[in-house]
Scaffold this motif. Structure first.
Motif, short mmCIF file in Angstrom:
data_model
loop_
_atom_site.label_atom_id
_atom_site.label_comp_id
_atom_site.label_asym_id
_atom_site.label_seq_id
_atom_site.Cartn_x
_atom_site.Cartn_y
_atom_site.Cartn_z
N LEU A 106 0.80 -1.22 0.00
CA LEU A 106 0.00 0.00 0.00
C LEU A 106 0.83 1.27 0.00
CD1 LEU A 106 -2.70 -1.00 2.64
CD2 LEU A 106 -2.75 -1.30 0.16
N ARG A 147 5.51 2.17 0.07
CA ARG A 147 5.52 0.95 -0.74
C ARG A 147 6.88 0.24 -0.69
NH1 ARG A 147 0.99 0.39 -3.58
NH2 ARG A 147 0.00 2.18 -4.57
N ASP A 202 -6.02 0.04 -19.95
CA ASP A 202 -7.42 -0.40 -19.95
C ASP A 202 -7.94 -0.26 -18.53
OD1 ASP A 202 -9.77 -1.42 -20.97
OD2 ASP A 202 -9.15 -3.52 -20.90
O1 PTJ Z 1 -4.44 1.51 -1.80
P1 PTJ Z 1 -3.20 2.37 -1.80
O2 PTJ Z 1 -2.94 3.01 -0.46
O3 PTJ Z 1 -1.98 1.62 -2.26
O4 PTJ Z 1 -3.41 3.58 -2.82
C1 PTJ Z 1 -3.81 3.30 -4.15
C2 PTJ Z 1 -3.96 4.60 -4.97
C3 PTJ Z 1 -4.57 4.19 -6.32
C4 PTJ Z 1 -4.89 5.55 -4.24
C5 PTJ Z 1 -2.58 5.26 -5.16
O5 PTJ Z 1 -1.72 4.33 -5.75
C6 PTJ Z 1 -2.69 6.54 -5.98
O6 PTJ Z 1 -2.83 7.64 -5.46
O7 PTJ Z 1 -2.64 6.38 -7.33
P2 PTJ Z 1 -2.69 7.59 -8.41
O8 PTJ Z 1 -1.45 8.40 -8.36
O9 PTJ Z 1 -3.99 8.31 -8.29
O10 PTJ Z 1 -2.66 6.77 -9.74
C7 PTJ Z 1 -3.67 5.87 -10.09
C8 PTJ Z 1 -3.61 5.62 -11.60
O11 PTJ Z 1 -4.55 4.59 -11.90
C9 PTJ Z 1 -4.00 6.83 -12.45
O12 PTJ Z 1 -3.10 6.93 -13.54
C10 PTJ Z 1 -5.42 6.50 -12.95
O13 PTJ Z 1 -5.66 7.02 -14.24
C11 PTJ Z 1 -5.38 4.98 -12.99
N1 PTJ Z 1 -6.68 4.34 -12.75
C12 PTJ Z 1 -7.66 4.69 -11.89
N2 PTJ Z 1 -8.68 3.81 -11.91
C13 PTJ Z 1 -8.34 2.85 -12.81
C14 PTJ Z 1 -7.06 3.18 -13.34
N3 PTJ Z 1 -6.44 2.41 -14.25
C15 PTJ Z 1 -7.08 1.27 -14.64
N4 PTJ Z 1 -8.30 0.90 -14.16
C16 PTJ Z 1 -8.96 1.65 -13.26
N5 PTJ Z 1 -10.16 1.27 -12.79
#
Ligand code: PTJ
Length: 266
Positions: A106, A147, A202
């Motif tokens: 996480l 992480r 995707d």
């Molecule tokens: O659970 P944790 O604590 O490890 O936190 C996870 C998150 C996702 C909150 C953390 O890693 C984060 O803040 O991620 P970001 O920087 O917002 O990046 C997430 C990426 O995933 C972005 O590039 C989004 O466009 C992409 N994304 C979001 N939802 C989806 C996705 N890609 C594929 N499928 C989705 N459903």
């Protein structure tokens, strides 16, 4: 698993609303970080540009990803809050199909989250879940976030790591360590998408079941055939095509001056 909002099947965005419901439900269970909602919103915006469908380059990346996982000696699926909330069952099925270990890793390490995600994975059928609590004793110093703490039996020794949607610098660090990184990310411009060895542009909700069925299909293939699939795959080409698909769709739509008639309605 909902917040109690009734979603009529005839609603044109029923599926999207149900996915949001799953995510908001899991804020309450601690599986999802609040920032996970923001991440999802960003993903949705890119999904609109993609046309909310799995594209040809994404399908090629899925095939390459399945081949890489089947060829790996120590494949690991890194599970965060969004992945657990969106597709725990598929992550467990993928781990069975490929022999990959499941590890909770996480960014936002609030108390209780790892255990909540472990519970969701076990409920989905997982027998072993790495990375929870005291099990994460190894450190990857090149990663500049929480992480960096990983399980010595999992990501630390993995040769192939699947990182379904996430932030930042981890893909880059893992690739520098010589690992093959498979990312699922709707944003082809993100650091993760750009640095991963195989980037599936995707929605995880669509890509995860396809990855499972592709792994099951390729299971009968010999190592030479799997190596052949991998060597004919180019991530930079697939990324470029994904960007062009978004660009061309936006261009075509902006010329028509309408969006909602994309399905051929006039
Ligand atoms: O659970 P944790 O604590 O490890 O936190 C996870 C998150 C996702 C909150 C953390 O890693 C984060 O803040 O991620 P970001 O920087 O917002 O990046 C997430 C990426 O995933 C972005 O590039 C989004 O466009 C992409 N994304 C979001 N939802 C989806 C996705 N890609 C594929 N499928 C989705 N459903």
């Amino acid at each position: 698993m909902s917040n109690g909002t009734h979603v009529d099947d005839r609603h044109p965005r029923a599926e999207s609303i149900r996915t949001r419901e799953r995510l908001t439900h899991h804020v309450g269970t601690r599986v999802l970080a609040l920032a996970g909602l923001i991440a999802h919103g960003r993903g949705e915006a890119f999904d609109y540009m993609l046309g909310e469908a799995t594209t040809e380059p994404a399908k090629r990346a899925i095939t390459a990803a399945a081949a890489a996982m089947l060829l790996a000696e120590h494949p690991v699926i890194s599970v965060n809050g969004n992945a657990a909330a969106l597709c725990a069952e598929d992550m467990v099925r993928l781990s069975r199909a490929t022999g990959a270990k499941l590890e909770v890793n996480l960014f936002h390490r609030q108390p209780g989250r790892e255990e909540a995600i472990e519970a969701v994975l076990r409920e989905a059928g997982a027998e072993e879940v790495l990375g929870v609590g005291d099990a994460a004793t190894a450190r990857i110093n090149e990663i500049h976030s929480d992480r960096r703490t990983v399980d010595p039996r999992g990501i630390y020794v993995a040769d192939v790591v699947l990182v379904p949607l996430e932030d930042g610098d981890r893909a880059e660090a893992l690739v520098r360590m010589g690992k093959t990184v498979i990312a699922v990310d709707l944003n082809p411009l993100s650091r993760t998408a750009q640095y991963a060895s195989i980037t599936i542009v995707d929605n995880l909700v669509r890509a995860a079941p396809l990855l499972v069925s592709e792994a099951e299909r390729l299971k009968g293939f010999g190592a030479d055939e799997l190596h052949g699939i991998l060597s004919s795959y180019s991530n930079s080409e697939a990324l470029g095509e994904s960007m062009r698909i978004m660009e061309e769709r936006l261009h075509a739509l902006s010329r028509k001056g309408v969006y909602l008639r994309i399905d051929g309605e006039e």
